[in-house]
Enzyme design. Structure first.
Site: not given
Length: 451
Positions: A100, A241, A243, A245
């Protein structure tokens, strides 16, 4: 028994804590638990742009293949993209390799069930039990029964088509947007998405090299995006961010619009359209007091959960609520998604701007953010601090002095041996004083070191 799963999958420093050996075992154990009732199981695997993704992907897929699973490699894609495709493709499970918003040295492995939701605690515990066993007695098919692997990179396009169907606006023509993709999963996805919707775009953080993910860019570093928004004179900035999400926005003046303000904008708009179920927004305990006061003023109720988007989702599913999220930018639209989705949130936010004809600064103006201070105290036992009579009394005294115009939260960290002391008040000076009173009491009564 060693505990591998944290609040969001299995995390660690790649090739040190999170080794390819562990990834292989996770592929076998996780794959077995999630596919054992399916005759010809299919599992989707995606990753972000970290250099360690190649290593972990290969090991994880090898583990899945060794128990007879058909693997479809999605390549570089966002976490919510994996969640969506798992459900849309009728796969037995989905796996995302990402840490992340963390630095490049870290990585993680998170699983999704066939419904596209993150795993329950019970499911994770079942996988943990298999990992803890001294011997591996899981199935080992041979010959033609071994698993197969194929590429399904076009899954990203299927996901983008789904995202475009979630907005009522036909296009975003006449809207200019700055996109910060954190050199991560959305680096190619978000520019294509907004270009297809005819927005005028400028970009930042869209040149991943395997080593620069989240480095000075993205939702945890929105300052560079704020400067770009002002320099280019665009209508808004959107920072994802690593990843994809999370979303943190920037208004046309260069002001940060965090998850709390994004939730306020979306909640008030959905309520005006009769689409905010039970007129309720689900937040975590870390949302700012200013958000709660703003929602109260427009008669929107709130439900609070522990920190973590998985707990927000659990509350949303239990109460059938439409919208929830975190100050950090995890926003969940349950009608559309099974997890927080930065690009989905970005579409909804820009869609509201176009539908209302209002600038982002106008839409966010209803929330007056209270100054907030957070102090971490390293302690030997983080679970019983607030049970100490003197600490409990200090908290009570501070709350009394706030007289309803402030908030204090004292809680154990979810990942470290820390007590977190947070206060919100009308001024920074008041925040400092309230936090210091409680922190000093904790150190005096139970010991510890203020970080």
């Amino acid at each position: 028994m060693a505990k591998y799963f944290g609040t969001d999958g299995v995390r660690g420093i790649a090739n040190l804590g999170l080794t390819p050996e562990l990834a292989f075992k996770l592929g076998r154990a996780g794959g077995y638990v999630l596919t054992k009732t399916t005759e010809h199981p299919k599992v989707l695997v995606g990753r972000d742009t970290r250099i360690s993704g190649y290593m972990l992907e290969g090991a994880l897929i090898s583990g899945l293949l060794s128990i007879g699973v058909e693997v479809m490699r999605l390549g570089i894609i966002s976490t919510p993209g994996v969640a969506y495709l798992t459900r849309a493709m009728d796969a037995s499970a989905g796996v995302m390799i990402s840490a992340s918003h963390n630095p490049v040295a870290d990585n993680g492995i998170k699983f999704f069930g066939s419904d596209g939701f993150k795993l329950s605690d019970e499911m994770e515990e079942t996988i943990e039990e298999l990992l803890a066993k001294e011997s591996d007695d899981l199935p080992r098919p041979i010959g033609g029964d071994l698993g197969t692997s194929s590429d399904y990179f076009e899954g990203s396009q299927k996901y983008l088509q789904f995202l475009k169907q979630t907005i009522q606006e036909e296009d975003f023509s006449a809207i200019s947007v700055a996109l910060d993709c954190a050199n991560g999963s959305t680096s190619s996805l978000a520019p294509h998405l907004f270009a297809d919707l005819e927005a005028d775009i400028v970009t930042l953080g869209t040149s991943p090299n395997g080593k620069n993910i989240n480095e000075g860019v993205g939702s945890t570093h929105p300052e560079a995006l704020a400067a770009l928004v002002v320099e280019k004179g665009v209508d808004c900035g959107l920072a994802f961010d690593g990843d994809g999400d999370r979303l943190i926005a920037v208004d046309e003046l260069g002001n940060i619009v965090d998850g709390d303000k994004i939730m306020y904008i979306c909640a008030t708009y959905l309520k005006s359209k009769g689409m905010l179920n039970k007129d309720t927004l689900v937040t975590t305990v870390m949302s700012n007091l200013g958000l709660y006061k703003a929602l109260q003023a427009v008669q929107i109720e709130t439900k609070q959960t522990k920190v973590g988007d998985r707990y927000v989702m659990e509350e949303m599913r239990a109460g059938n609520y439409a919208l929830g999220g975190e100050q950090s930018g995890h926003i969940i639209f349950l009608e559309h998604s099974t997890t927080g989705d930065g690009m989905l949130t970005a579409l909804q936010l820009v869609g509201i701007m176009k539908a209302t004809g209002k600038k982002l600064s106008e839409l966010a103006a209803g929330v007056k953010t209270y100054p907030q201070k957070l102090v971490n105290i390293r302690v030997a036992d983080k679970f019983h601090v607030t049970e100490n009579p003197a600490v409990a009394q200090s908290i009570k005294d501070v709350e009394s002095d706030m007289a309803g115009d402030g908030r204090v939260l004292v809680r154990p960290s979810g990942t470290e041996s820390l007590i977190r002391v947070m206060a919100e008040a009308p001024t920074e000076e008041a925040c400092d004083a309230f936090v210091d009173r409680i922190a000093q009491t904790v150190v005096k009564e139970v010991g510890g070191e203020i970080q």
